[in-house]
Design a protein around this motif. Structure first.
Motif, PDB file in Angstrom:
ATOM      1  N   TRP A  44       0.827  -1.212   0.000  1.00 58.72           N
ATOM      2  CA  TRP A  44       0.000   0.000   0.000  1.00 58.72           C
ATOM      3  C   TRP A  44       0.859   1.258   0.000  1.00 58.72           C
ATOM      4  O   TRP A  44       0.466   2.285  -0.593  1.00 58.72           O
ATOM      5  CB  TRP A  44      -0.931   0.004   1.213  1.00 58.72           C
ATOM      6  CG  TRP A  44      -0.208   0.182   2.518  1.00 58.72           C
ATOM      7  CD1 TRP A  44       0.278  -0.794   3.329  1.00 58.72           C
ATOM      8  CD2 TRP A  44       0.135   1.421   3.149  1.00 58.72           C
ATOM      9  NE1 TRP A  44       0.909  -0.264   4.427  1.00 58.72           N
ATOM     10  CE2 TRP A  44       0.835   1.101   4.347  1.00 58.72           C
ATOM     11  CE3 TRP A  44      -0.067   2.762   2.836  1.00 58.72           C
ATOM     12  CZ2 TRP A  44       1.317   2.072   5.209  1.00 58.72           C
ATOM     13  CZ3 TRP A  44       0.416   3.737   3.700  1.00 58.72           C
ATOM     14  CH2 TRP A  44       1.098   3.395   4.873  1.00 58.72           C
ATOM     15  N   ALA A  45       2.028   1.196   0.662  1.00 64.26           N
ATOM     16  CA  ALA A  45       2.915   2.369   0.713  1.00 64.26           C
ATOM     17  C   ALA A  45       3.440   2.707  -0.677  1.00 64.26           C
ATOM     18  O   ALA A  45       3.649   3.879  -1.006  1.00 64.26           O
ATOM     19  CB  ALA A  45       4.067   2.118   1.677  1.00 64.26           C
ATOM     20  N   ILE A  47       1.769   2.186  -3.474  1.00 64.48           N
ATOM     21  CA  ILE A  47       0.643   2.826  -4.160  1.00 64.48           C
ATOM     22  C   ILE A  47       0.537   4.294  -3.735  1.00 64.48           C
ATOM     23  O   ILE A  47       0.365   5.192  -4.570  1.00 64.48           O
ATOM     24  CB  ILE A  47      -0.679   2.098  -3.863  1.00 64.48           C
ATOM     25  CG1 ILE A  47      -0.552   0.586  -4.158  1.00 64.48           C
ATOM     26  CG2 ILE A  47      -1.813   2.720  -4.656  1.00 64.48           C
ATOM     27  CD1 ILE A  47      -0.104   0.272  -5.560  1.00 64.48           C
ATOM     28  N   GLY A  48       0.660   4.542  -2.421  1.00 65.24           N
ATOM     29  CA  GLY A  48       0.593   5.916  -1.922  1.00 65.24           C
ATOM     30  C   GLY A  48       1.727   6.770  -2.449  1.00 65.24           C
ATOM     31  O   GLY A  48       1.527   7.930  -2.831  1.00 65.24           O
ATOM     32  N   ALA A  49       2.942   6.202  -2.485  1.00 62.28           N
ATOM     33  CA  ALA A  49       4.099   6.943  -2.988  1.00 62.28           C
ATOM     34  C   ALA A  49       3.947   7.269  -4.465  1.00 62.28           C
ATOM     35  O   ALA A  49       4.290   8.366  -4.913  1.00 62.28           O
ATOM     36  CB  ALA A  49       5.371   6.133  -2.755  1.00 62.28           C
ATOM     37  N   LEU A  51       1.123   7.665  -6.079  1.00 63.96           N
ATOM     38  CA  LEU A  51       0.107   8.714  -6.215  1.00 63.96           C
ATOM     39  C   LEU A  51       0.669  10.082  -5.861  1.00 63.96           C
ATOM     40  O   LEU A  51       0.416  11.078  -6.555  1.00 63.96           O
ATOM     41  CB  LEU A  51      -1.105   8.394  -5.326  1.00 63.96           C
ATOM     42  CG  LEU A  51      -1.957   7.205  -5.776  1.00 63.96           C
ATOM     43  CD1 LEU A  51      -3.032   6.891  -4.735  1.00 63.96           C
ATOM     44  CD2 LEU A  51      -2.610   7.481  -7.125  1.00 63.96           C
ATOM     45  N   LEU A  52       1.469  10.143  -4.783  1.00 64.76           N
ATOM     46  CA  LEU A  52       2.081  11.419  -4.403  1.00 64.76           C
ATOM     47  C   LEU A  52       3.101  11.872  -5.441  1.00 64.76           C
ATOM     48  O   LEU A  52       3.184  13.056  -5.778  1.00 64.76           O
ATOM     49  CB  LEU A  52       2.750  11.293  -3.026  1.00 64.76           C
ATOM     50  CG  LEU A  52       1.811  11.374  -1.832  1.00 64.76           C
ATOM     51  CD1 LEU A  52       2.547  11.016  -0.547  1.00 64.76           C
ATOM     52  CD2 LEU A  52       1.192  12.757  -1.701  1.00 64.76           C
ATOM     53  N   PRO A 176      -3.919  -0.381   3.890  1.00 64.82           N
ATOM     54  CA  PRO A 176      -2.931   0.300   4.730  1.00 64.82           C
ATOM     55  C   PRO A 176      -2.811  -0.308   6.122  1.00 64.82           C
ATOM     56  O   PRO A 176      -3.804  -0.555   6.799  1.00 64.82           O
ATOM     57  CB  PRO A 176      -3.459   1.735   4.805  1.00 64.82           C
ATOM     58  CG  PRO A 176      -4.242   1.907   3.542  1.00 64.82           C
ATOM     59  CD  PRO A 176      -4.884   0.558   3.303  1.00 64.82           C
ATOM     60  N   GLY A 187       8.245   2.818   4.881  1.00 64.12           N
ATOM     61  CA  GLY A 187       7.235   3.464   4.056  1.00 64.12           C
ATOM     62  C   GLY A 187       7.665   4.869   3.666  1.00 64.12           C
ATOM     63  O   GLY A 187       7.484   5.305   2.517  1.00 64.12           O
ATOM     64  N   LEU A 191       8.540   6.524  -0.109  1.00 63.33           N
ATOM     65  CA  LEU A 191       8.067   7.823  -0.587  1.00 63.33           C
ATOM     66  C   LEU A 191       9.245   8.706  -0.988  1.00 63.33           C
ATOM     67  O   LEU A 191       9.216   9.371  -2.028  1.00 63.33           O
ATOM     68  CB  LEU A 191       7.243   8.518   0.501  1.00 63.33           C
ATOM     69  CG  LEU A 191       6.830   9.965   0.208  1.00 63.33           C
ATOM     70  CD1 LEU A 191       5.997  10.039  -1.060  1.00 63.33           C
ATOM     71  CD2 LEU A 191       6.080  10.569   1.382  1.00 63.33           C
ATOM     72  N   THR A 194      10.597   7.982  -4.363  1.00 64.86           N
ATOM     73  CA  THR A 194       9.643   8.167  -5.463  1.00 64.86           C
ATOM     74  C   THR A 194       9.450   9.644  -5.796  1.00 64.86           C
ATOM     75  O   THR A 194       9.314  10.009  -6.963  1.00 64.86           O
ATOM     76  CB  THR A 194       8.290   7.526  -5.107  1.00 64.86           C
ATOM     77  OG1 THR A 194       8.501   6.154  -4.758  1.00 64.86           O
ATOM     78  CG2 THR A 194       7.326   7.575  -6.281  1.00 64.86           C
ATOM     79  N   VAL A 386      -1.533  18.119  -0.663  1.00 66.63           N
ATOM     80  CA  VAL A 386      -0.528  17.132  -1.078  1.00 66.63           C
ATOM     81  C   VAL A 386       0.866  17.739  -1.049  1.00 66.63           C
ATOM     82  O   VAL A 386       1.811  17.155  -0.514  1.00 66.63           O
ATOM     83  CB  VAL A 386      -0.844  16.606  -2.503  1.00 66.63           C
ATOM     84  CG1 VAL A 386       0.307  15.759  -3.025  1.00 66.63           C
ATOM     85  CG2 VAL A 386      -2.124  15.800  -2.493  1.00 66.63           C
TER      86      VAL A 386
END
Length: 415
Positions: A44-45, A47-49, A51-52, A176, A187, A191, A194, A386
């Motif tokens: 999930w981390a 995916i979040g990274a 997106l950011l 998450p 995590g 990020l 990325t 963001v």
């Protein structure tokens, strides 16, 4: 088919350069460590990274489409001297990255050849090849970067698929969860690798190459970013799956070197897995050098308000080549500082996380909220949230890491 690829690169391809720049040997190591320590939990981390990272690049691209390049904005706000000082300081981080990346390629070849050739001369050769690739016509570089990103994707999907991972457990990884502090730090590291600060400058410049300059081009830009970051995210997820499905059940709890994942794969799966891993590291590390080092001449020339002719000017090529000439002397840096290849690969990106990321994230935040520059296209409150998270995150990492990072890099020189 030829016409299809020609049309594809006419419209898309920029995002693969952006993703290639962030996806280096450090990203491979961090993703491998996440899989070894926590199995599929941190998917999930990723995916979040992604997106950011996507949203940060979207802001940078819109800056170039509606306003101006990030360094031109800085020059207009701080003047030529202030912009040049900032560009030169940030350039140190790009050179540090290149030192780490040439060392990573050299060491990977040394392991691949069974030690027949030492990493030091191979690091120098890597720099020379990067100079040649980097001064080629932009269109060729874009094709090379895109091809190598898909090579990485295929390599890791093959290894991941060969191990029959538990797809139910993989699916749970998209939910998450932070089991402990170590997972939170990993995590954050995902990020940090990325959201690469040179991309904030590059995207705002390179959108012009695609002819993106109005509302009608925003859709193409976002489609491009979607493709690039999807490939980058799939590669990272595949690495986590490989580590979780192969290394974790085999009893590995930590990875001591950047080639340790390959060594472990070799023990479990055989020599072929080690070869695939090393080819992946070489492709990822080399892929990062060219776009990261493009950032230096772009920043310096725009700070001085000198036309770089979209990267084709003599001045651009000379600064680019000069930066890599410094960056390919990682063997000399290793000798002077006493740092190992592994330490360079982990510490030099950390140097950029301490200095380059917080400065660049703050500058992007400033530019995207400048109404005189962006007019009606300033950030929405959601994008500001963001960007503010990115600024806070980078500031937190910098404050908590600066002393340790500088001490680790320069401690050997002072002892």
């Amino acid at each position: 088919m030829k016409e299809f690829f020609a049309n594809f690169f006419d419209k898309y391809g920029l995002s693969f350069i952006m993703v290639a720049s962030y996806f280096g040997s450090g990203s491979i190591f961090i993703a491998s460590q996440a899989g070894v320590e926590y199995g599929y939990v941190l998917i999930w981390a990723v995916i979040g990274a992604v997106l950011l990272g996507f949203m940060a690049q979207d802001m940078s691209a819109r800056l170039g489409i509606y306003g101006d390049t990030l360094m031109t904005f800085i020059r207009k706000k701080l003047g030529k001297n202030g912009a040049l000082a900032l560009a030169l300081f940030l350039s140190l981080g790009c050179i540090a990255w290149t030192l780490a990346l040439t060392a990573a390629v050299g060491m990977s070849f040394e392991v691949l050849t069974g030690g027949a050739v030492s990493w030091q001369p191979l690091a120098v050769v890597t720099g020379i090849v990067a100079i040649i690739v980097g001064v080629l016509h932009y269109g060729y570089v874009e094709k090379v970067m895109t091809g190598m990103m898909f090579l990485l994707l295929v390599l890791y999907l093959v290894v991941a698929g060969a191990n029959g991972p538990d797809m139910v457990e993989v699916a749970k990884g998209f939910i998450p969860a932070i089991p402990d502090t170590g997972a939170m730090l990993l995590g954050a590291a995902i990020l940090g690798t990325t959201a690469l600060w040179p991309n904030f400058f590059l995207e705002s410049i390179l959108v012009k190459r695609k002819g993106w300059n109005s509302d009608k081009h925003v859709k193409s830009m976002r489609t491009d970013l979607t493709m690039g970051y999807t490939v980058g995210g799939l590669i990272t997820v595949a690495i986590i799956i490989v580590s979780a499905a192969v290394l974790r059940p085999a009893g590995y709890t930590e990875l001591s070197t950047f080639v340790a994942p390959g060594e472990a794969l070799e023990i479990v799966l055989g020599r072929w897995a080690m070869i695939v891993f090393l080819i992946g590291v070489i492709a990822a590390a080399f892929n990062s050098i060219v776009p990261i080092m493009w950032t230096i001449p772009y920043m310096i020339l725009e700070a001085l308000d000198i036309d770089h002719k979209e990267g084709s000017s003599k001045s651009f090529k000379l600064i680019f080549a000069g930066g890599i000439l410094i960056g390919m002397f990682s063997p000399l840096v290793a000798k002077v500082t006493g740092l190992s290849v592994v330490e360079m690969i982990t510490l030099f990106p950390a140097f950029n996380g301490v200095f380059g990321l917080p400065i660049s994230a703050a500058l992007l935040f400033w530019a995207m909220n400048d109404k005189k520059l962006m007019g009606a296209n300033t950030n929405s409150w959601k994008l500001n949230a963001v960007n503010f998270i990115l600024v806070l995150f980078s500031a937190y990492i910098a404050i908590n890491s600066v002393q340790g990072v500088l001490g680790a890099i320069f401690g050997g020189m002072l002892s």
